[in-house]
Every structure is written in C-alpha cells, then in structure tokens.
Design a protein around this motif. Sequence first.
Motif, PDB file in Angstrom:
ATOM      1  N   ARG A 133       0.884  -0.878  -0.116  1.00 25.05           N
ATOM      2  CA  ARG A 133      -0.159   0.113  -0.028  1.00 25.05           C
ATOM      3  C   ARG A 133       0.915   1.575  -0.280  1.00 25.05           C
ATOM      4  NH1 ARG A 133      -4.697  -2.277   4.714  1.00 25.05           N
ATOM      5  NH2 ARG A 133      -5.926  -3.178   3.042  1.00 25.05           N
ATOM      6  N   LEU A 136       1.911   2.286  -3.857  1.00 22.19           N
ATOM      7  CA  LEU A 136       0.730   1.908  -4.382  1.00 22.19           C
ATOM      8  C   LEU A 136       1.111   2.498  -5.720  1.00 22.19           C
ATOM      9  CD1 LEU A 136      -1.740   1.184  -4.491  1.00 22.19           C
ATOM     10  CD2 LEU A 136      -2.561   3.325  -3.825  1.00 22.19           C
ATOM     11  N   GLU A 139       3.907  -0.387 -10.607  1.00 26.12           N
ATOM     12  CA  GLU A 139       2.954  -0.705 -11.826  1.00 26.12           C
ATOM     13  C   GLU A 139       2.405  -1.648 -10.721  1.00 26.12           C
ATOM     14  OE1 GLU A 139       3.322  -3.184 -15.802  1.00 26.12           O
ATOM     15  OE2 GLU A 139       4.398  -1.006 -15.300  1.00 26.12           O
ATOM     16  N   GLN A 141       0.849  -2.531  -8.402  1.00 23.02           N
ATOM     17  CA  GLN A 141       0.803  -3.243  -7.173  1.00 23.02           C
ATOM     18  C   GLN A 141      -0.796  -3.174  -6.783  1.00 23.02           C
ATOM     19  OE1 GLN A 141       3.694  -3.756  -6.154  1.00 23.02           O
ATOM     20  NE2 GLN A 141       3.227  -2.763  -3.903  1.00 23.02           N
ATOM     21  N   GLN A 142      -1.415  -2.748  -7.362  1.00 25.29           N
ATOM     22  CA  GLN A 142      -2.985  -3.464  -7.201  1.00 25.29           C
ATOM     23  C   GLN A 142      -3.551  -4.453  -7.360  1.00 25.29           C
ATOM     24  OE1 GLN A 142      -5.787  -1.011  -6.122  1.00 25.29           O
ATOM     25  NE2 GLN A 142      -4.611   1.282  -6.973  1.00 25.29           N
ATOM     26  N   ARG A 143      -3.620  -5.446  -7.969  1.00 25.36           N
ATOM     27  CA  ARG A 143      -3.300  -6.634  -8.009  1.00 25.36           C
ATOM     28  C   ARG A 143      -2.715  -7.048  -7.125  1.00 25.36           C
ATOM     29  NH1 ARG A 143      -0.801 -10.386 -13.042  1.00 25.36           N
ATOM     30  NH2 ARG A 143      -1.278 -12.275 -12.080  1.00 25.36           N
ATOM     31  N   ARG A 144      -1.807  -6.519  -7.004  1.00 23.93           N
ATOM     32  CA  ARG A 144      -0.961  -7.171  -5.185  1.00 23.93           C
ATOM     33  C   ARG A 144      -1.208  -6.835  -4.253  1.00 23.93           C
ATOM     34  NH1 ARG A 144       3.676  -9.703  -3.555  1.00 23.93           N
ATOM     35  NH2 ARG A 144       4.273  -9.024  -1.654  1.00 23.93           N
ATOM     36  N   ILE A 145      -2.001  -5.828  -4.092  1.00 20.10           N
ATOM     37  CA  ILE A 145      -2.812  -5.860  -3.184  1.00 20.10           C
ATOM     38  C   ILE A 145      -4.385  -6.281  -2.603  1.00 20.10           C
ATOM     39  CG2 ILE A 145      -3.980  -3.529  -1.589  1.00 20.10           C
ATOM     40  CD1 ILE A 145      -2.224  -1.968  -2.652  1.00 20.10           C
ATOM     41  N   ARG A 146      -4.538  -6.651  -3.867  1.00 11.72           N
ATOM     42  CA  ARG A 146      -6.036  -7.114  -3.731  1.00 11.72           C
ATOM     43  C   ARG A 146      -5.938  -9.008  -3.470  1.00 11.72           C
ATOM     44  NH1 ARG A 146      -7.208  -4.338  -8.695  1.00 11.72           N
ATOM     45  NH2 ARG A 146      -6.334  -6.005  -9.842  1.00 11.72           N
TER      46      ARG A 146
END
Length: 377
Positions: A133, A136, A139, A141-146
């Motif tokens: 987070r 963020l 590149e 990172q959103q997928r990794r966070i999910r």
Amino acid sequence: MLRLIAPLLATSSLELFVCSFNAIPKTTHHVSRSSLFMSTSSFGAFPEEFNSNYNQDRDNSESTAEFASGYSTGQYNGHESAFPLPESTDITEARQLRWEREAMVQSKFVSDDEVYELRRKISDLRLRLMEARENLAEEGQQRRIRELEEQLFSLNTKDAEFMYAMSLELMENARQEGDFATAEKYGVQAAEARLCIPQLNMHGLWVGKYGDHGFEMINVTYAGDTLIATKVTGDQNVPKGEVSFTVDLSPHIHSDKGMLCLEPIELNGKAARQWGKKFLPRYQGRGQVAAEGFTNAKWLEGQLILVGRFFSFAWVPIGHQVFFGRPSSDLTLKMLCEQQEDELKRDQVSVMREAAYNMMEETYWIEKEDSYQDGWE
C-alpha cells in the motif's frame, strides 16, 4: 510477567510434573523453580496422585489401572472404545446430527500449535500488505494488494478466535442498523466459532492442589466471555462458595496488529516433544487470596495457562501456581462427601460450644443466687 512463568516452562530442564500435585509449593509466599515444573514423563501417573490421597485403602495395581484408563489419551484422540457405551444404548439421530455438525464446524478452524503458526503467517502478510500500500504508485501493486487481501481473509477465517470476535462485532453493527436477520446470521457464526475455542469451553468440575490446604474442587462457569472458578470445596482462607479466580477471555482485534493477547509460552524442543505441542496459551486474570477466616480478601494479578487437557492458574505476585485436572466420578463424590462431613463436624462443635456456654452461664447465675441466699441467712 514472563519472569515468573515463561522461564519455568520453557527451559531445557523442563520437568512439567502434572502427575504429582505434591510438586506444588506448600506455601504461597515462596515458590522454587522446580516446584512449578510438571513431569511429562508419565501423564498416566497424574490420576495415581489423586488415588494415593483419596483411596489409600485400595489395591494400588487395581486403582492405577482404573484411573489410568480413565485418563488415557485415547479418550481425547477419538480412539475406538475410548468411551464404551452399553450395547443396549442407541445413539439418537439428534445426537448423531449434533456430533456431525460439531465435527464439520471444527474442521473449519486450525487448533493447538497450528493457531500460532497461522497467526505468524497472518502477521507476515499484514506487513507485506502495508508495504504494498505504501508503494501504490508502482506498476502492478493494485493487483498485488488484492491478492494479499484475499490471502489474508482466507487465513483469518481459519482462526476461531478471530472469527468469533469479528462475528460479534458485525452482529452488533447489524443490530444497531436494525438489520436483525443479518445480526442473527452473525450470531450463529459467532456461536460456531466459540465452540472451537478451548478456553471458552472449560465448563464443569476441576480438581487442583492448593498447597497445604490439599486438593480442592472448583466449578468453572462463564459470564459472557469471563471464566469464573468458584470453589466447590474450600479451606480456612477462601471457603466453599467463594470465587477462586476469574479470567476475561474476550478476544480483541487490532486493525493493524490482528489478535491482541499475551504471547504463549514457547517450549524448547525436548519439552515440546514431551507435551506434543510447542506453545502453551496463557491469559490474564485475577486470583483471590485472603487471611484465615476469609478476612482481608483481595485480588491479585494472575494468569491462566492451558497445558494440554489440564490447565494451571498462577497468582503472579506471590509466585503460587495450582494445576487442575478433571476428577473422576468417584473422586468427585468422595471430595463432596468429605466436605459435607467436615461441615457437619464444624456444626457439631458449634452446638457443643453453645451448649457449654449455656451451662456455664446457668452455673454462674445459680452460684449468684446461692450467694444471695447465704447473705440473708
């Protein structure tokens, strides 16, 4: 706090002598290191300790076999014939369904050492999620966070204490919003998780040795998530009917740190092999002490420690620890009968004392009257 208990149970020379309650200190003012150890070399000897104190007139070999079978680990591992039932007894369909449901619920959650391994994984995932987070902008990172959030959710659902605390919170939120159907759903979920939390399912009778006072029986009940240990048999200091100790077992969740509780006692390799587990869970509580005659009663800081199918409670400031085990039906009846006999003896002494006092008073007044009569003659 760890000074008292952790070194005593986690050192290389651990001799957790559950089988010998005589290892418990004879005074509540000083406890040697060895007095808090229990020997794991012979779990089966634990009931013999009860036997030697309460059934001295019975043959040792016979009583040992009886008590050893009563406390065999088979009954806790689900071995065949661990709880033999009369042939004429049929298991009702309702009971069978209940057993199946309980087994299904328990299969959802991890237990024993697996709980702490699970929480370590969860803690590691939380750190990785926080790092993701913070970065963020990078590149992907959103997928990794999910992905991390999904893993975290999946692992948390295997922790009965976490699910219990979360379900209670969600239930309360739903009630406040007037959504009683959803609140009921979370209530059922909380009840299922609670059944899989050992420290919240210790109801009933336990026996432990209270130093010089000898073996005493307590009854464990709950007020919400607070364990209350009430003395069924007592002593001159804290008598029958008084509370021996209480422990607030309400699970607490921190948004960043997860479950908030005391660190378990971590055993070394040798002790872990002896116990069959590496971690001994412990919880903060309060233990009651008093002077003779239940005077100057006060509450001291304490700790409840789960030790397999036994548990102990430690009065931390005075270094006193009592180990508890489940009594057999014979031992329960014997201790209750002894308690009743002691009470009758005390009652008889009180009656005799009152009668003697009345006779002395009557003698006094007779002598007084005689002295008056002598004075008139």
